[in-house]
Enzyme design. Structure first.
Site, PDB file in Angstrom:
ATOM      1  N   GLU A 164     -22.302  27.656  -6.443  1.00  0.00           N
ATOM      2  CA  GLU A 164     -21.736  28.969  -6.749  1.00  0.00           C
ATOM      3  C   GLU A 164     -21.094  29.041  -8.136  1.00  0.00           C
ATOM      4  O   GLU A 164     -19.883  29.241  -8.260  1.00  0.00           O
ATOM      5  CB  GLU A 164     -20.679  29.345  -5.702  1.00  0.00           C
ATOM      6  CG  GLU A 164     -21.217  29.403  -4.292  1.00  0.00           C
ATOM      7  CD  GLU A 164     -20.210  29.971  -3.295  1.00  0.00           C
ATOM      8  OE1 GLU A 164     -19.035  30.107  -3.641  1.00  0.00           O
ATOM      9  OE2 GLU A 164     -20.633  30.290  -2.165  1.00  0.00           O
ATOM     10  N   GLU A 360     -25.283  27.975   2.732  1.00  0.00           N
ATOM     11  CA  GLU A 360     -23.996  28.202   3.409  1.00  0.00           C
ATOM     12  C   GLU A 360     -24.063  29.551   4.103  1.00  0.00           C
ATOM     13  O   GLU A 360     -24.558  30.527   3.537  1.00  0.00           O
ATOM     14  CB  GLU A 360     -22.818  28.271   2.421  1.00  0.00           C
ATOM     15  CG  GLU A 360     -22.315  26.958   1.905  1.00  0.00           C
ATOM     16  CD  GLU A 360     -21.121  27.125   0.952  1.00  0.00           C
ATOM     17  OE1 GLU A 360     -20.307  28.050   1.134  1.00  0.00           O
ATOM     18  OE2 GLU A 360     -21.015  26.300   0.021  1.00  0.00           O
TER      19      GLU A 360
HETATM   20  C1  BG6 Z   1     -18.041  29.139  -0.404  1.00  0.00           C
HETATM   21  C2  BG6 Z   1     -17.660  27.871  -1.107  1.00  0.00           C
HETATM   22  O1  BG6 Z   1     -17.876  30.195  -1.287  1.00  0.00           O
HETATM   23  O2  BG6 Z   1     -17.307  29.564   0.685  1.00  0.00           O
HETATM   24  C3  BG6 Z   1     -16.727  26.965  -0.326  1.00  0.00           C
HETATM   25  O3  BG6 Z   1     -18.781  27.153  -1.548  1.00  0.00           O
HETATM   26  C4  BG6 Z   1     -15.742  27.772   0.471  1.00  0.00           C
HETATM   27  O4  BG6 Z   1     -16.126  26.082  -1.220  1.00  0.00           O
HETATM   28  C5  BG6 Z   1     -16.526  28.658   1.441  1.00  0.00           C
HETATM   29  O5  BG6 Z   1     -14.800  26.989   1.133  1.00  0.00           O
HETATM   30  C6  BG6 Z   1     -15.690  29.480   2.401  1.00  0.00           C
HETATM   31  O6  BG6 Z   1     -14.798  30.306   1.729  1.00  0.00           O
HETATM   32  P1  BG6 Z   1     -13.243  30.144   1.898  1.00  0.00           P
HETATM   33  O7  BG6 Z   1     -12.647  30.725   0.676  1.00  0.00           O
HETATM   34  O8  BG6 Z   1     -12.859  30.885   3.127  1.00  0.00           O
HETATM   35  O9  BG6 Z   1     -12.970  28.678   2.035  1.00  0.00           O
END
Ligand code: BG6
Length: 457
Positions: A164, A360
């Site tokens: 990202e 993800e």
């Molecule tokens: C993604 C990232 O954007 O989302 C992670 O690659 C991140 O590092 C994940 O932890 C979930 O988002 P958040 O901010 O709730 O942890």
């Protein structure tokens, strides 16, 4: 029953800074996260910093058995730049031993390691020189990448350069969630350009070194939907697409920065400093695959007022609150699985149907102890429903010919999340912060095991 293509990757993603712990141990030097926590601990939820996370640095062997237990056949994490090369030049032998053993154990257990090189964790020594604002960062990253290919290339066959990239650009230089937390559109674009060049140079090092395997990049693709079909809203959507979708996808997959993006930057005095030969290097170093992190769509409309030259992206597009949206109240993100189908079609139609995977997808929920049953298992049916809905849309895209080869959730064990600390939990395993970081399986982990065993649901 929805059956996915043979050999489909079922797994989860994480990152070094969010899981390893021992942030200043084992020869590792500080990153911006370690330093920021030292300087401003109050910014971090419950004062939870990166020193203690799920501490995979010591628990990786047990954790890999847990991955196997829930049927994972692949796992993406990252290497910590500041651990492998504490001063940017000198190889840390202890880090090499750790990562080699980590990746080897994954392979021995039938879990393919997909290894990423940068997940928001800028080494402090480089930040002191300006971080991604300086061109020096490009060469420094290419050196680090090549070092990783040499040290681990026999164990890793799928590499990613960045996770990202838009996030460290936006959060560090526009929205205040990452160090240095400044607001400067021009700097943000320069940081973005150096990040792109660092990616491209790493791909070049991979190709020139004839390393075996594939190299790609992990992008957060937030599909944009305009409030209406009116010209003003569509123009706002197009500008959002240029900055948020095409900025990295175009050069990484098609080998060229979008001409419309260049025009937009020119019109707003935002053109970054470049080097003559960059264009050629971008053209000849395209990726083998793309990882797409998808959580939420972006709803946009024309801004009420805007300045020229633009001072922030809000001068190009405003966010629009869709009245029909469903929301995950803990994270504040819209839940819109249909976008995953749209992403699948975009990859097929606009990006040469390049192989890609969902790198993800997931649902962060706070206070999950509310859902513990009498046996101590979190009954996270909401997470299973979330995955089912998204996989249904993904399946449709694959049926229509999109080359998706896997689905990874965020994440495997609950992990530390930047300024949010341990507030929202995403894992298949719960981590008990009050009890030696003990792991316990959630209901979603059982479901994932069946999903992987049947290659569908
Ligand atoms: C993604 C990232 O954007 O989302 C992670 O690659 C991140 O590092 C994940 O932890 C979930 O988002 P958040 O901010 O709730 O942890």
């Amino acid at each position: 029953m929805l059956t996915f293509p043979k050999g489909f990757l079922w797994g989860a993603a994480a990152s070094a800074p969010q899981t390893e712990g021992h942030a200043l141990g084992g020869g590792k030097t500080a990153t911006t996260w370690d330093k920021w926590f030292e300087l401003n601990p109050e910014k971090f939820n419950n004062n939870q910093g990166p020193e203690v996370t799920s501490n995979v640095y010591e628990f990786y062997k047990e954790d890999i058995q847990r991955m196997k237990e829930i049927g994972m056949n692949s796992y993406r994490t990252s290497i910590s730049w500041a651990r492998l090369l504490p001063d940017g030049k000198t190889l840390n032998k202890e880090a090499v031993t750790f990562y080699r053993s980590y990746f080897q154990t994954l392979r021995e257990n039938g879990i393919e390691p997909i290894i990423n090189l940068f997940h928001f964790d800028m080494p402090w020594w480089l930040m002191e020189k300006g971080g991604w604002e300086t061109r020096e960062s490009v060469e420094a990253f290419a050196f680090y990448a090549e070092t990783a290919f040499v040290e681990f290339g026999d164990l890793v066959k799928r590499w990613a350069t960045f996770n990202e990239p838009l996030v460290h650009i936006e959060c560090g230089y526009l929205y205040g969630f990452h160090y240095p937390a400044i607001v400067d559109f021009k700097k943000a674009i320069q940081v973005g350009y150096h990040t792109l060049m660092a990616h491209v140079k790493a791909v070049e090092a991979f190709r020139q070194g004839h390393f075996e395997g594939e190299i790609g990049i992990i992008l957060n693709v937030t599909p944009t939907y305009a409030k209406s079909n009116e010209d003003r809203d569509m123009e706002a959507k197009n500008k959002a697409d240029l900055l948020i979708i095409k900025s990295f996808l175009d050069p990484c997959v098609l080998g060229e920065v979008s001409k419309d993006l260049v025009e937009l930057l020119k019109d707003n005095e935002l053109i970054p400093t470049t080097i003559e030969t960059d264009k050629e290097i971008i053209k000849h170093n395209r990726v083998d695959y793309i990882g797409i992190n998808y959580y939420q769509p972006m709803r946009v409309k024309a801004p009420e007022t805007s300045q020229v030259p633009a001072q922030t992206p809000a001068d190009f597009f405003a966010s629009y609150d869709w009245p029909e949206k469903r929301i995950n109240p803990y994270r504040g993100w819209e839940i819109y699985p249909e976008a995953l189908y749209d992403v699948a079609m975009m990859m097929k139609n606009d990006y040469n149907n390049i192989p890609w995977f969902v790198s993800e997808n997931g649902m962060g929920v706070a206070d999950e102890e509310r859902f513990l049953d009498e046996k101590g298992m979190v009954q996270d049916d909401y997470r299973v429903d979330f995955m089912k809905e998204h996989l249904g849309q993904l399946y449709k895209g694959i049926q229509e010919g999109s080359s998706c080869f896997g689905y990874h959730t965020w994440t495997f064990v609950d992990c530390w999340s930047w300024l949010n600390g341990y507030r929202n939990r995403y894992g298949f395993y719960r981590v008990d912060l009050d009890n030696n970081l003990n792991r316990s399986l959630k209901k979603s982990g059982l479901w994932y095991k069946e999903l992987s065993q049947h290659n569908g649901f």
